[in-house]
Design a protein around this motif. Structure first.
Motif, PDB file in Angstrom:
ATOM      1  N   GLY A   1     160.643  -0.040 -41.711  1.00 43.96           N
ATOM      2  CA  GLY A   1     160.224   1.058 -40.834  1.00 43.96           C
ATOM      3  C   GLY A   1     158.742   1.350 -40.983  1.00 43.96           C
TER       4      GLY A   1
ATOM      5  N   MET B   1     168.006  -1.134 -35.405  1.00 44.65           N
ATOM      6  CA  MET B   1     168.046  -2.086 -36.516  1.00 44.65           C
ATOM      7  C   MET B   1     169.508  -2.317 -36.909  1.00 44.65           C
ATOM      8  SD  MET B   1     165.842  -3.988 -37.786  1.00 44.65           S
ATOM      9  CE  MET B   1     164.289  -3.180 -37.393  1.00 44.65           C
ATOM     10  N   GLY B   2     169.993  -3.481 -36.539  1.00 43.47           N
ATOM     11  CA  GLY B   2     171.346  -3.870 -36.927  1.00 43.47           C
ATOM     12  C   GLY B   2     171.280  -4.658 -38.219  1.00 43.47           C
ATOM     13  N   SER B   3     172.163  -5.627 -38.366  1.00 52.23           N
ATOM     14  CA  SER B   3     172.142  -6.460 -39.578  1.00 52.23           C
ATOM     15  C   SER B   3     173.034  -7.680 -39.400  1.00 52.23           C
ATOM     16  CB  SER B   3     172.653  -5.664 -40.775  1.00 52.23           C
ATOM     17  OG  SER B   3     172.746  -6.509 -41.914  1.00 52.23           O
TER      18      SER B   3
ATOM     19  N   THR C   1     170.695  12.084 -39.848  1.00 50.10           N
ATOM     20  CA  THR C   1     172.130  12.411 -39.818  1.00 50.10           C
ATOM     21  C   THR C   1     172.356  13.888 -39.419  1.00 50.10           C
ATOM     22  OG1 THR C   1     172.256  13.079 -42.151  1.00 50.10           O
ATOM     23  CG2 THR C   1     172.585  10.749 -41.668  1.00 50.10           C
TER      24      THR C   1
ATOM     25  N   LEU D   1     174.855   7.485 -41.817  1.00 52.21           N
ATOM     26  CA  LEU D   1     173.461   7.044 -41.954  1.00 52.21           C
ATOM     27  C   LEU D   1     173.145   5.854 -41.043  1.00 52.21           C
ATOM     28  CD1 LEU D   1     170.674   7.112 -43.275  1.00 52.21           C
ATOM     29  CD2 LEU D   1     171.602   5.764 -45.163  1.00 52.21           C
TER      30      LEU D   1
ATOM     31  N   VAL E   1     165.095  -9.270 -45.870  1.00 49.79           N
ATOM     32  CA  VAL E   1     163.689  -8.883 -45.716  1.00 49.79           C
ATOM     33  C   VAL E   1     163.214  -8.372 -47.068  1.00 49.79           C
ATOM     34  CG1 VAL E   1     162.067  -7.462 -44.416  1.00 49.79           C
ATOM     35  CG2 VAL E   1     164.220  -8.194 -43.338  1.00 49.79           C
TER      36      VAL E   1
ATOM     37  N   GLY F   1     170.937   2.183 -44.489  1.00 45.97           N
ATOM     38  CA  GLY F   1     170.945   1.897 -45.901  1.00 45.97           C
ATOM     39  C   GLY F   1     172.197   1.208 -46.354  1.00 45.97           C
TER      40      GLY F   1
ATOM     41  N   ARG G   1     162.646  -2.066 -51.840  1.00 44.87           N
ATOM     42  CA  ARG G   1     164.017  -1.742 -52.250  1.00 44.87           C
ATOM     43  C   ARG G   1     164.746  -2.995 -52.744  1.00 44.87           C
ATOM     44  NH1 ARG G   1     168.886  -1.860 -49.515  1.00 44.87           N
ATOM     45  NH2 ARG G   1     167.790  -2.582 -47.654  1.00 44.87           N
ATOM     46  N   ILE G   2     164.547  -4.110 -52.033  1.00 42.35           N
ATOM     47  CA  ILE G   2     165.203  -5.366 -52.429  1.00 42.35           C
ATOM     48  C   ILE G   2     164.651  -5.834 -53.780  1.00 42.35           C
ATOM     49  CG2 ILE G   2     165.501  -7.822 -51.803  1.00 42.35           C
ATOM     50  CD1 ILE G   2     167.149  -6.050 -49.985  1.00 42.35           C
TER      51      ILE G   2
ATOM     52  N   PRO H   1     168.533  -8.415 -38.878  1.00 46.77           N
ATOM     53  CA  PRO H   1     167.872  -9.178 -39.941  1.00 46.77           C
ATOM     54  C   PRO H   1     168.869  -9.588 -41.014  1.00 46.77           C
ATOM     55  CG  PRO H   1     167.034  -6.899 -39.814  1.00 46.77           C
ATOM     56  CD  PRO H   1     168.299  -6.977 -39.021  1.00 46.77           C
TER      57      PRO H   1
ATOM     58  N   TYR I   1     179.107  -0.459 -44.407  1.00 46.43           N
ATOM     59  CA  TYR I   1     177.795  -0.904 -43.890  1.00 46.43           C
ATOM     60  C   TYR I   1     178.000  -1.950 -42.795  1.00 46.43           C
ATOM     61  CZ  TYR I   1     173.019  -2.828 -44.026  1.00 46.43           C
ATOM     62  OH  TYR I   1     171.757  -3.266 -43.698  1.00 46.43           O
TER      63      TYR I   1
ATOM     64  N   ILE J   1     163.221  11.270 -44.214  1.00 45.41           N
ATOM     65  CA  ILE J   1     163.558  12.425 -45.056  1.00 45.41           C
ATOM     66  C   ILE J   1     162.614  12.527 -46.254  1.00 45.41           C
ATOM     67  CG2 ILE J   1     165.999  13.054 -44.750  1.00 45.41           C
ATOM     68  CD1 ILE J   1     166.638  10.938 -46.904  1.00 45.41           C
TER      69      ILE J   1
ATOM     70  N   GLY K   1     159.406   0.159 -46.534  1.00 44.35           N
ATOM     71  CA  GLY K   1     160.131  -1.002 -46.007  1.00 44.35           C
ATOM     72  C   GLY K   1     159.791  -1.389 -44.571  1.00 44.35           C
TER      73      GLY K   1
HETATM   74  N1  LIG Z   1     165.855  -5.217 -46.012  1.00 44.41           N
HETATM   75  C1  LIG Z   1     166.738  -6.064 -45.532  1.00 44.41           C
HETATM   76  O1  LIG Z   1     166.880  -7.199 -46.016  1.00 44.41           O
HETATM   77  C2  LIG Z   1     167.610  -5.671 -44.358  1.00 44.41           C
HETATM   78  C3  LIG Z   1     168.541  -6.613 -43.875  1.00 44.41           C
HETATM   79  C4  LIG Z   1     169.335  -6.267 -42.791  1.00 44.41           C
HETATM   80  C5  LIG Z   1     169.203  -5.028 -42.201  1.00 44.41           C
HETATM   81  N2  LIG Z   1     168.292  -4.129 -42.686  1.00 44.41           N
HETATM   82  C6  LIG Z   1     168.210  -2.808 -42.028  1.00 44.41           C
HETATM   83  O2  LIG Z   1     166.861  -2.501 -41.738  1.00 44.41           O
HETATM   84  C7  LIG Z   1     166.641  -1.102 -41.838  1.00 44.41           C
HETATM   85  C8  LIG Z   1     165.498  -0.817 -42.801  1.00 44.41           C
HETATM   86  O3  LIG Z   1     165.799  -1.437 -44.024  1.00 44.41           O
HETATM   87  P1  LIG Z   1     164.804  -1.367 -45.277  1.00 44.41           P
HETATM   88  O4  LIG Z   1     165.261  -2.452 -46.188  1.00 44.41           O
HETATM   89  O5  LIG Z   1     163.404  -1.317 -44.817  1.00 44.41           O
HETATM   90  O6  LIG Z   1     165.249   0.041 -45.883  1.00 44.41           O
HETATM   91  P2  LIG Z   1     164.608   0.886 -47.066  1.00 44.41           P
HETATM   92  O7  LIG Z   1     165.724   1.343 -47.938  1.00 44.41           O
HETATM   93  O8  LIG Z   1     163.462   0.151 -47.675  1.00 44.41           O
HETATM   94  O9  LIG Z   1     164.027   2.163 -46.289  1.00 44.41           O
HETATM   95  C9  LIG Z   1     164.894   3.049 -45.634  1.00 44.41           C
HETATM   96  C10 LIG Z   1     164.103   4.276 -45.213  1.00 44.41           C
HETATM   97  O10 LIG Z   1     165.031   5.162 -44.555  1.00 44.41           O
HETATM   98  C11 LIG Z   1     164.816   6.467 -45.049  1.00 44.41           C
HETATM   99  N3  LIG Z   1     166.039   7.267 -44.912  1.00 44.41           N
HETATM  100  C12 LIG Z   1     167.169   7.202 -45.654  1.00 44.41           C
HETATM  101  N4  LIG Z   1     168.042   8.127 -45.239  1.00 44.41           N
HETATM  102  C13 LIG Z   1     167.445   8.783 -44.202  1.00 44.41           C
HETATM  103  C14 LIG Z   1     167.836   9.864 -43.373  1.00 44.41           C
HETATM  104  N5  LIG Z   1     169.033  10.464 -43.506  1.00 44.41           N
HETATM  105  N6  LIG Z   1     166.991  10.283 -42.412  1.00 44.41           N
HETATM  106  C15 LIG Z   1     165.768   9.703 -42.259  1.00 44.41           C
HETATM  107  N7  LIG Z   1     165.343   8.689 -43.029  1.00 44.41           N
HETATM  108  C16 LIG Z   1     166.175   8.243 -43.985  1.00 44.41           C
HETATM  109  C17 LIG Z   1     164.422   6.265 -46.519  1.00 44.41           C
HETATM  110  O11 LIG Z   1     163.771   7.418 -47.044  1.00 44.41           O
HETATM  111  C18 LIG Z   1     163.516   5.046 -46.393  1.00 44.41           C
HETATM  112  O12 LIG Z   1     162.193   5.415 -46.098  1.00 44.41           O
HETATM  113  C19 LIG Z   1     167.981  -0.492 -42.271  1.00 44.41           C
HETATM  114  O13 LIG Z   1     168.678  -0.054 -41.136  1.00 44.41           O
HETATM  115  C20 LIG Z   1     168.686  -1.673 -42.922  1.00 44.41           C
HETATM  116  O14 LIG Z   1     170.082  -1.526 -42.896  1.00 44.41           O
HETATM  117  C21 LIG Z   1     167.508  -4.429 -43.762  1.00 44.41           C
END
Ligand SMILES: NC(=O)c1ccc[n+]([C@@H]2O[C@H](COP(=O)([O-])OP(=O)(O)OC[C@H]3O[C@@H](n4cnc5c(N)ncnc54)[C@H](O)[C@@H]3O)[C@@H](O)[C@H]2O)c1
Length: 249
Positions: free
Chosen positions: A23, A139-141, A63, A112, A188, A91, A192-193, A185, A155, A42, A21
């Motif tokens: 990150g 990273m907020g939301s 965590t 988390l 995105v 998450g 996962r989405i 954001p 969340y 993790i 994602g």
């Molecule tokens: N995708 C979106 O539309 C969106 C929108 C708003 C905010 N965000 C925020 O952006 C950030 C990334 O979102 P994403 O969609 O890329 O997430 P994602 O679910 O695709 O990836 C999350 C990553 O975090 C890792 N992770 C989970 N628990 C963990 C832990 N305890 N320690 C270390 N790593 C851990 C997972 O293994 C994974 O690699 C998050 O904070 C999410 O809340 C995303």
């Protein structure tokens, strides 16, 4: 890769949640821009694959204080400092009304999404002080900014907490030249989405965004790189709504 020409040579960067994602896109963009990029996650298999030959994967549970401490020690041993911390791991939870959220789920999602930012930042600040211009990007939301947006109560609460902690830490660290900013954001298009929402749901979401589409992880990564760059040195304590116009605050 984002088409932004930032240089991060001789820069030590740690990105949490870097296996997939947003990150992964950010950590890879830092590595491509010349940084020593640490991919913290993790998920060992996906994390190692994400880092490939250009970054360093370190298993880290954001965590768990002991796990964080080990990751920071490794960075300290290798470089003696940290220049950029990206608190991205976070998450989503099931969307249900507050009265239906089990306490266990509430605590897990806060751990988390919010306590992780506290723990990671607390462990990183001594290393960021050894940098000439430390940066924290959280990273907020949009979920932490809007009440009219259907989301999960723990969340949304955790992300609002991230925005608040961003301001508090920015005030605390400003005199030391360390900046702390957040990105909020909204949609995105990560894998996962794609797994979570079928095509029709994704089309509905896209229609609810004034700019009419999802953002790519690489586009969002460009914001992370900007806030981590020397060029953003006069910006701190802000939460940037990178949301396609969904919230114009
Ligand atoms: N995708 C979106 O539309 C969106 C929108 C708003 C905010 N965000 C925020 O952006 C950030 C990334 O979102 P994403 O969609 O890329 O997430 P994602 O679910 O695709 O990836 C999350 C990553 O975090 C890792 N992770 C989970 N628990 C963990 C832990 N305890 N320690 C270390 N790593 C851990 C997972 O293994 C994974 O690699 C998050 O904070 C999410 O809340 C995303």
């Amino acid at each position: 890769m984002p088409n932004v020409d930032f240089r991060f040579h001789d820069t030590v960067v740690a990105v949490t949640g870097a296996a997939i994602g947003i990150g992964r896109a950010a950590a890879r963009a830092f590595a491509a821009a010349g940084a020593a990029a640490y991919f913290l996650d993790i998920d060992e298999v996906a994390g190692s694959e994400a880092a490939g030959g250009s970054g360093v994967f370190v298993k880290c549970d954001v965590t768990a204080p002991d796990s964080i401490s080990l990751a920071m020690s490794r960075i300290e041993t290798n470089h003696g400092r940290l220049d950029v911390l990206v608190n991205n791991a976070g998450g989503f939870a099931a969307q249900r009304n507050t009265e239906d959220v089990p306490l266990e789920e509430w605590k897990r999602i806060l751990d988390l999404n919010l306590t992780s930012v506290f723990l990671m930042s607390k462990a990183a600040v001594p290393l960021l002080r050894k940098s000439t211009g430390g940066r924290i990007v959280n990273m907020g939301s949009l979920a932490g900014q809007l009440t009219s947006y259907r989301t999960a109560p723990p969340y949304a609460s955790a992300k609002a907490g991230v925005h608040s902690l961003t301001r508090v830490m920015a005030s605390e660290l400003a005199t030391e030249g360390i900046t702390v900013n957040a990105i909020a954001p909204s949609a995105v298009l990560t894998e996962r989405i794609v797994e979570l929402r079928d095509e029709q749901e994704r089309a509905e979401t896209a229609r609810s965004i004034p700019l009419g589409r999802y953002q790519t992880p690489e586009e969002l990564a460009a914001w992370v790189l900007f806030l981590a760059s020397a060029e953003a040195g006069f910006v701190t304590g802000q939460t940037f709504g990178v949301n396609g116009g969904r919230y114009m605050g």
